[in-house]
Scaffold this motif. Structure first.
Motif, short mmCIF file in Angstrom:
data_model
loop_
_atom_site.label_atom_id
_atom_site.label_comp_id
_atom_site.label_asym_id
_atom_site.label_seq_id
_atom_site.Cartn_x
_atom_site.Cartn_y
_atom_site.Cartn_z
N GLY A 1 3.15 49.20 83.99
CA GLY A 1 2.33 49.67 84.61
C GLY A 1 0.93 49.14 84.07
O GLY A 1 -0.19 48.67 84.49
N ALA B 1 0.00 44.81 85.44
CA ALA B 1 -0.15 45.76 86.45
C ALA B 1 -2.17 45.52 86.72
O ALA B 1 -2.45 44.84 87.28
N ILE B 2 -2.10 46.22 85.96
CA ILE B 2 -3.90 46.25 85.05
C ILE B 2 -4.33 44.48 85.24
O ILE B 2 -3.79 44.56 84.40
N ASP B 3 -5.64 43.94 85.82
CA ASP B 3 -6.13 42.65 86.20
C ASP B 3 -6.95 43.17 84.90
O ASP B 3 -7.19 44.42 83.96
N GLN C 1 -5.51 54.13 85.29
CA GLN C 1 -4.73 53.29 85.78
C GLN C 1 -3.36 52.95 86.31
O GLN C 1 -2.47 52.58 86.85
N MET C 2 -3.21 53.33 84.81
CA MET C 2 -1.72 52.63 84.07
C MET C 2 -0.69 53.56 84.59
O MET C 2 0.14 53.40 85.23
N ARG D 1 -1.66 55.73 87.02
CA ARG D 1 -1.36 55.93 88.95
C ARG D 1 -0.49 55.07 89.07
O ARG D 1 0.11 55.06 90.03
N ILE D 2 -1.01 53.59 88.37
CA ILE D 2 0.61 52.70 89.41
C ILE D 2 1.69 52.97 88.61
O ILE D 2 2.92 52.80 89.14
N ALA D 3 1.57 53.29 87.54
CA ALA D 3 3.21 53.76 87.11
C ALA D 3 4.15 55.06 87.60
O ALA D 3 4.98 55.77 86.90
N GLU E 1 0.49 62.67 93.00
CA GLU E 1 0.47 60.83 93.90
C GLU E 1 -0.78 61.35 94.60
O GLU E 1 -1.20 60.35 94.77
N ARG F 1 -4.88 59.88 94.22
CA ARG F 1 -5.02 57.81 94.81
C ARG F 1 -6.01 58.69 95.18
O ARG F 1 -6.64 57.44 95.91
#
Length: 219
Positions: free
Chosen positions: A113, A116-118, A143-144, A146-148, A213, A217
């Motif tokens: 995660g 994956a963060i820009d 953000q991490m 949310r992605i994970a 989730e 989101r």
């Protein structure tokens, strides 16, 4: 099969399910934050810390969970000199094994995660004058997670099923009472009932993560 029989085997199995749920809660509550700390350590600029952490993650993910449980429950007391001080209650020792194992898996999930963060997010945080702690807590972590989250949800469901390994280290839990009833009554009904209980627990867990989730989101 009579209702009286189902009720007679359901009571001890629900008692065993309490151990299953307790182990799950202990493992998930402790291993997720520990996994996040391991992620930070594994990506640290301090080389020896990153090396040790990545080595730990490799060992815990590269060896069977059952082997680790056997080590913590039966192996620790056999360590020379200090073994007598490491005699733990079997449930406590098994909980320790689950926590350390799943923390390694969560660490890899969080690392994915994080990657994956820009990188532009970090640069933007610096431009806004945020320090490292503020960047981590306000920019990176939301953000991490949310992605994970989908991977965390899958791993959590796996954890529920892996609690059945308590049976192998002689800790009474759901499967233990199901097996006892099967051996005593020569019927597979207790196994079916145990499966229904596991499915019910995982269903509740899946619903919880779907709601979480959805909220993350749209937050």
């Amino acid at each position: 099969m009579s209702i009286d029989y189902l009720l007679s085997i359901l009571k001890p199995m629900l008692e065993g399910a309490q151990a299953t749920i307790l182990l799950f809660l202990i493992a998930i509550i402790v291993s997720i934050p520990l996994g996040f700390l391991l992620t930070l350590a594994s990506t640290s600029s301090i080389k020896w810390l990153a090396w040790l952490t990545n080595g730990y993650i490799y060992v815990m993910r590269g060896t069977p969970l059952l082997l680790q449980l056997l080590f913590f429950v039966f192996g620790l007391p056999l360590i020379p000199v200090i073994g007598e001080y490491l005699v733990l209650d079997r449930f406590v020792a098994a909980s320790l094994g689950f926590i350390l194992n799943y923390a390694a898996y969560f660490a890899e999930i969080f690392r994915g995660g994080l990657l994956a963060i820009d990188k532009g997010q970090f640069e933007a945080a610096q431009v806004l004058g945020l320090n490292r702690f503020q960047t981590t807590t306000r920019v990176v972590m939301p953000q991490m997670f949310r992605i994970a989250l989908p991977a965390v949800a899958n791993e959590s469901v796996t954890l529920v099923k892996d609690t059945a390994l308590l049976y192998a280290v002689a800790v009474p839990e759901l499967l233990h009472f199901a097996q006892t009833a099967v051996n005593r009554d020569f019927t597979i009904v207790p196994f079916v009932l145990a499966g229904v209980i596991y499915l019910f627990i995982t269903l509740l867990l899946t619903m919880f993560f779907k709601v979480l989730e959805r909220r993350m989101r749209f937050s």
